[in-house]
Design a protein around this motif. Structure first.
Motif, PDB file in Angstrom:
ATOM      1  N   UNK A  45      34.002 -25.040 -32.637  1.00 54.90           N
ATOM      2  CA  UNK A  45      34.661 -23.935 -31.939  1.00 54.90           C
ATOM      3  C   UNK A  45      33.605 -23.015 -31.321  1.00 54.90           C
ATOM      4  N   UNK A  46      33.298 -23.190 -30.042  1.00 56.67           N
ATOM      5  CA  UNK A  46      32.326 -22.304 -29.390  1.00 56.67           C
ATOM      6  C   UNK A  46      32.719 -20.835 -29.529  1.00 56.67           C
ATOM      7  N   UNK A  47      31.705 -19.994 -29.682  1.00 59.52           N
ATOM      8  CA  UNK A  47      31.933 -18.566 -29.854  1.00 59.52           C
ATOM      9  C   UNK A  47      31.972 -18.122 -31.295  1.00 59.52           C
ATOM     10  N   UNK A  48      32.047 -19.080 -32.214  1.00 56.51           N
ATOM     11  CA  UNK A  48      32.074 -18.733 -33.633  1.00 56.51           C
ATOM     12  C   UNK A  48      30.658 -18.559 -34.181  1.00 56.51           C
ATOM     13  N   UNK A  49      30.570 -17.802 -35.255  1.00 57.37           N
ATOM     14  CA  UNK A  49      29.297 -17.584 -35.935  1.00 57.37           C
ATOM     15  C   UNK A  49      28.919 -18.840 -36.706  1.00 57.37           C
ATOM     16  N   UNK A  50      27.661 -19.245 -36.578  1.00 54.70           N
ATOM     17  CA  UNK A  50      27.160 -20.427 -37.268  1.00 54.70           C
ATOM     18  C   UNK A  50      25.875 -20.073 -38.001  1.00 54.70           C
ATOM     19  N   UNK A  51      25.503 -20.955 -38.919  1.00 50.31           N
ATOM     20  CA  UNK A  51      24.281 -20.771 -39.697  1.00 50.31           C
ATOM     21  C   UNK A  51      23.433 -22.019 -39.566  1.00 50.31           C
ATOM     22  N   UNK A  52      22.155 -21.819 -39.244  1.00 50.60           N
ATOM     23  CA  UNK A  52      21.217 -22.913 -39.044  1.00 50.60           C
ATOM     24  C   UNK A  52      20.127 -22.897 -40.107  1.00 50.60           C
ATOM     25  N   UNK A  53      19.657 -24.093 -40.463  1.00 57.34           N
ATOM     26  CA  UNK A  53      18.509 -24.219 -41.351  1.00 57.34           C
ATOM     27  C   UNK A  53      17.278 -24.524 -40.501  1.00 57.34           C
ATOM     28  N   UNK A  54      16.228 -23.708 -40.595  1.00 58.41           N
ATOM     29  CA  UNK A  54      15.016 -23.954 -39.813  1.00 58.41           C
ATOM     30  C   UNK A  54      14.095 -24.961 -40.513  1.00 58.41           C
ATOM     31  N   UNK A  55      13.265 -25.614 -39.731  1.00 57.86           N
ATOM     32  CA  UNK A  55      12.269 -26.535 -40.283  1.00 57.86           C
ATOM     33  C   UNK A  55      10.971 -26.381 -39.505  1.00 57.86           C
ATOM     34  N   UNK A  56       9.856 -26.405 -40.238  1.00 57.95           N
ATOM     35  CA  UNK A  56       8.547 -26.331 -39.584  1.00 57.95           C
ATOM     36  C   UNK A  56       7.815 -27.655 -39.655  1.00 57.95           C
ATOM     37  N   UNK A  57       8.537 -28.739 -39.956  1.00 59.33           N
ATOM     38  CA  UNK A  57       7.903 -30.058 -40.036  1.00 59.33           C
ATOM     39  C   UNK A  57       7.559 -30.544 -38.631  1.00 59.33           C
ATOM     40  N   UNK A  58       6.295 -30.850 -38.381  1.00 55.70           N
ATOM     41  CA  UNK A  58       5.886 -31.230 -37.016  1.00 55.70           C
ATOM     42  C   UNK A  58       6.498 -32.538 -36.533  1.00 55.70           C
ATOM     43  N   UNK A  59       6.890 -33.426 -37.461  1.00 54.47           N
ATOM     44  CA  UNK A  59       7.435 -34.716 -37.047  1.00 54.47           C
ATOM     45  C   UNK A  59       8.881 -34.645 -36.587  1.00 54.47           C
ATOM     46  N   UNK A  60       9.521 -33.503 -36.810  1.00 54.91           N
ATOM     47  CA  UNK A  60      10.912 -33.365 -36.405  1.00 54.91           C
ATOM     48  C   UNK A  60      11.025 -33.075 -34.918  1.00 54.91           C
ATOM     49  N   UNK A  61      12.002 -33.720 -34.279  1.00 55.20           N
ATOM     50  CA  UNK A  61      12.228 -33.475 -32.857  1.00 55.20           C
ATOM     51  C   UNK A  61      12.880 -32.113 -32.626  1.00 55.20           C
ATOM     52  N   UNK A  62      13.752 -31.708 -33.557  1.00 55.95           N
ATOM     53  CA  UNK A  62      14.438 -30.431 -33.448  1.00 55.95           C
ATOM     54  C   UNK A  62      14.117 -29.581 -34.669  1.00 55.95           C
TER      55      UNK A  62
END
Length: 243
Positions: A45-62
């Motif tokens: 549902x665009x416009x809704x609040x979401x929660x993301x987990x960050x990663x600092x692993x260099x091998x990850x694309x995102x």
């Protein structure tokens, strides 16, 4: 299951199944990995609040993974739902090993990814006299406008095959369990989604009469400052409506 330091934002769009554009609270717009291959009906549902987990692993694309979304309810409240299907088994496993699910408590060590009858089920616990316990977990996030929860959210041939495997195991004398992990705070019961996948609904009703146990459990969410989600644990039992 405890989360890392989650970061809040607003969902802009989900696309190409595995990608989501999110505008963080600090104004940055990032591309996050969407760990959900399903239709995400009613939770995309665009416009809704979401929660993301960050990663600092260099091998990850995102560098970001979409974990949770807050959804407005008809009564004006907000309900949290987990969109990360990979978290379901981890949360259920923690509960099984801690014997939180009383119906499944017993002697023996739970093992992950049980290969049987050309299929793979989520958990197996060896039992006495060769009677093992098998558990297949299905995450439920679909809450339709009638207020009820449903599974699946799209046609699921794989899910139907899992039901047939469970029925075969039950016929062989094993304990076979389908556990709906209801990862949506506003869902209070679960039913097979006959309006989306009539074959799955028919199969579920049949195997339930052939010895397959069908259970559902909700979630308990621990929140911190600013309502930031800190952890999700398996919650109490919920009704399953087979008819």
């Amino acid at each position: 299951m405890h989360y890392p330091e989650l970061v809040a934002g607003t969902l802009v769009r989900r696309y190409k199944r595995f990608l989501a554009d999110v505008r963080l609270d600090d104004g940055r717009e990032v591309v996050a990995h969407c760990p959900n291959t399903g239709s995400m009906r009613a939770v995309n549902v665009p416009g809704c609040r979401v929660w993301l987990a960050p990663s600092d692993k260099p091998e990850r694309k995102l560098a970001w993974t979409w974990e949770l979304i807050e959804l407005p309810q008809p009564d004006g409240s907000m309900a949290l739902a987990s969109v990360h299907t990979g978290r379901a088994n981890r949360i259920v496993e923690e509960a099984l090993r801690a014997e939180v699910v009383g119906e499944l408590a017993g002697v023996g060590e739970w093992r992950r990814e049980a290969r049987v009858e050309g299929a793979r089920l989520d958990f197996r616990r060896p039992g006495e006299a060769g009677r093992d316990t098998y558990v297949e977990v299905k995450q439920v996030t679909l809450r339709e406008t009638d207020g009820h929860g449903y599974f699946p959210d799209a046609v699921s041939e794989r899910g139907r095959k899992h039901l047939e495997t469970l029925a075969t195991l039950a016929a062989e004398g094993h304990r076979a369990v389908l556990l709906f992990f209801v990862a949506h705070e506003a869902i209070a019961d679960v039913a097979p989604a006959a309006h989306l996948d009539p074959a799955y609904a028919e199969t579920l009703r049949r195997v339930a009469g052939q010895g397959v146990e069908v259970m559902a459990r909700g979630i308990d969410v621990e929140r911190g400052d600013g309502q930031r989600p800190l952890a999700i644990r398996l919650g109490g039992a919920l009704p399953v409506r087979l008819r």
